[in-house]
Design a protein around this motif. Structure first.
Motif, mmCIF file in Angstrom:
data_model
loop_
_atom_site.group_PDB
_atom_site.id
_atom_site.type_symbol
_atom_site.label_atom_id
_atom_site.label_comp_id
_atom_site.label_asym_id
_atom_site.label_seq_id
_atom_site.Cartn_x
_atom_site.Cartn_y
_atom_site.Cartn_z
ATOM 1 N N GLN A 175 3.870 2.101 3.415
ATOM 2 C CA GLN A 175 5.252 2.555 3.278
ATOM 3 C C GLN A 175 5.333 3.785 2.386
ATOM 4 O OE1 GLN A 175 7.870 -0.355 1.575
ATOM 5 N NE2 GLN A 175 9.728 0.815 2.037
ATOM 6 N N ASP A 176 4.574 3.782 1.294
ATOM 7 C CA ASP A 176 4.617 4.917 0.374
ATOM 8 C C ASP A 176 4.192 6.214 1.068
ATOM 9 O OD1 ASP A 176 5.429 3.240 -1.601
ATOM 10 O OD2 ASP A 176 3.471 3.053 -2.572
ATOM 11 N N THR A 179 7.058 7.370 3.174
ATOM 12 C CA THR A 179 8.109 7.928 2.315
ATOM 13 C C THR A 179 7.752 9.340 1.865
ATOM 14 O OG1 THR A 179 8.697 5.708 1.527
ATOM 15 C CG2 THR A 179 9.396 7.586 0.171
ATOM 16 N N GLU A 183 9.743 12.995 2.510
ATOM 17 C CA GLU A 183 10.044 13.970 1.460
ATOM 18 C C GLU A 183 9.547 15.363 1.850
ATOM 19 O OE1 GLU A 183 8.285 12.359 -2.023
ATOM 20 O OE2 GLU A 183 9.822 10.785 -2.297
ATOM 21 N N ALA A 237 14.528 6.763 6.266
ATOM 22 C CA ALA A 237 13.658 5.803 5.590
ATOM 23 C C ALA A 237 12.581 5.354 6.574
ATOM 24 C CB ALA A 237 14.466 4.604 5.103
ATOM 25 N N PRO A 238 11.412 4.941 6.083
ATOM 26 C CA PRO A 238 10.353 4.479 6.974
ATOM 27 C C PRO A 238 10.802 3.260 7.778
ATOM 28 C CG PRO A 238 9.494 4.907 4.770
ATOM 29 C CD PRO A 238 10.989 4.957 4.661
#
Length: 342
Positions: A175-176, A179, A183, A237-238
């Protein structure tokens, strides 16, 4: 010399003129092989009086028939590049077939057919051939009616209309990571370039391009997220699926019309035939008595992780695939009514 004269006489006797009519399989094979009929010059010598017209010759009393020769001849013609249907070729093939029968007879004398693995192989080949022919006969005698085709079209296709989507996506494991990619997009990065660099799915090399598709082809979380996007926008968002984390870009949408009957008639016919065949086979199974020998029941051996095939996924993990790309299974589901696809 006497044997060679006999074989030459049989080959030149014109007994193969009906080869293409002896069996459907021989006929089909002949068409495959450039429509070359298996014929020989007109008969100029009488046949042996005690042989019926179907028999070409006998090998130690065992008959080689027109049908047997026809099947073997067509098989040889398929497997010999640029083979010419000439009397010489026919003579050669007949000699080959005679040799096969001679060796097979000797093998039986040696008791080879009594070996368990050989007997099982013969039984299996026989069962498979009979099954293939039975299925072909059933299919040819159970063509769906125009009424059935029209009914299936109304149920499966006539009401099909809605939106199709053209999108790209980037698939990553964490997930990170997803994200961080969002960005970068917020900062002006190019979506396709990020997909090529970071996506683990097979579409990554193509900039994550998924082409046009119906959301029903996608896993539900992906489809649900896609429907909330505006054209030209990417997910804020993912999006998580069982395959990982996605960043989705919606490029365009369009209204899809129901396909015409002519365009899907082939699929409908195949599906109706498959249903009829399935019902036929299920009926046979329901009326059959299967008795399992419990003496042979043994617990399944424990899985050995070290024996996994190279490149296979570890136990409990899904293989690496692109979840958003319509799969073969998903495409097959598109041919079913909507409630079945779900």
């Amino acid at each position: 010399m006497k044997t060679k004269i006999l074989l030459a006489a049989v080959c030149s006797a014109g007994l193969l003129t009906a080869c293409n009519q002896s069996t459907d399989q021989a006929s089909t094979a002949a068409k495959t092989d450039s429509d070359r009929p298996a014929t020989v010059p007109e008969m100029n010598e009488p046949t042996t009086g005690d042989m019926d017209v179907e028999t070409l010759l006998t090998v130690n009393g065992e008959a080689i028939t027109r049908t047997m020769y026809s099947l073997y001849f067509q098989d040889r013609m398929r497997n010999v590049p640029d083979a010419q249907n000439s009397p010489e070729m026919q003579m050669s093939v007949l000699n080959e077939l005679s040799n096969i029968i001679i060796v097979a007879q000797d093998a039986e004398k040696q008791g080879i057919l009594k070996r368990p693995e050989v007997a099982a192989s013969v039984d299996l080949l026989k069962a498979k051939l009979l099954t293939q022919i039975a299925i072909q006969d059933f299919a040819s005698s159970h063509e769906p009616s125009e009424e059935d085709i029209q009914k299936a079209y109304q149920e499966d296709y006539a009401g099909q209309s809605g939106n199709e989507y053209k999108a790209r996506h980037i698939l990553v494991k964490e997930q990170d990571e997803a994200t961080a990619l969002i960005e970068k997009l917020d900062g002006g990065a190019d979506f396709a370039e990020l997909a090529v660099e970071h996506s683990t799915g097979p579409t990554g090399k193509n900039g994550g391009d998924l082409g046009w598709f119906d959301v029903a082809q996608m896993v539900k979380p992906f489809g649900d997220a896609l429907k909330t996007l505006e054209k030209g926008k990417y997910s804020a968002a993912p999006v998580e699926t069982q395959f990982g984390w996605h960043v989705i870009l919606l490029e365009d949408t369009r209204v899809s019309e129901a396909p015409s009957l002519d365009s899907v008639k082939g699929k409908i016919v195949n599906k109706l035939k498959q249903v009829a065949l399935s019902d036929y086979m299920q009926g046979l199974r329901d009326s059959s008595k299967l008795v399992f020998n419990e003496k042979n029941a043994q617990p399944a051996p424990a899985a050995d992780p070290s024996a996994a095939a190279p490149g296979s996924a570890p136990a409990g993990e899904a293989p690496a695939t692109d979840s958003a790309t319509p799969s073969m299974e998903a495409n097959a589901e598109m041919d079913k009514p909507a409630e079945a696809a779900k």
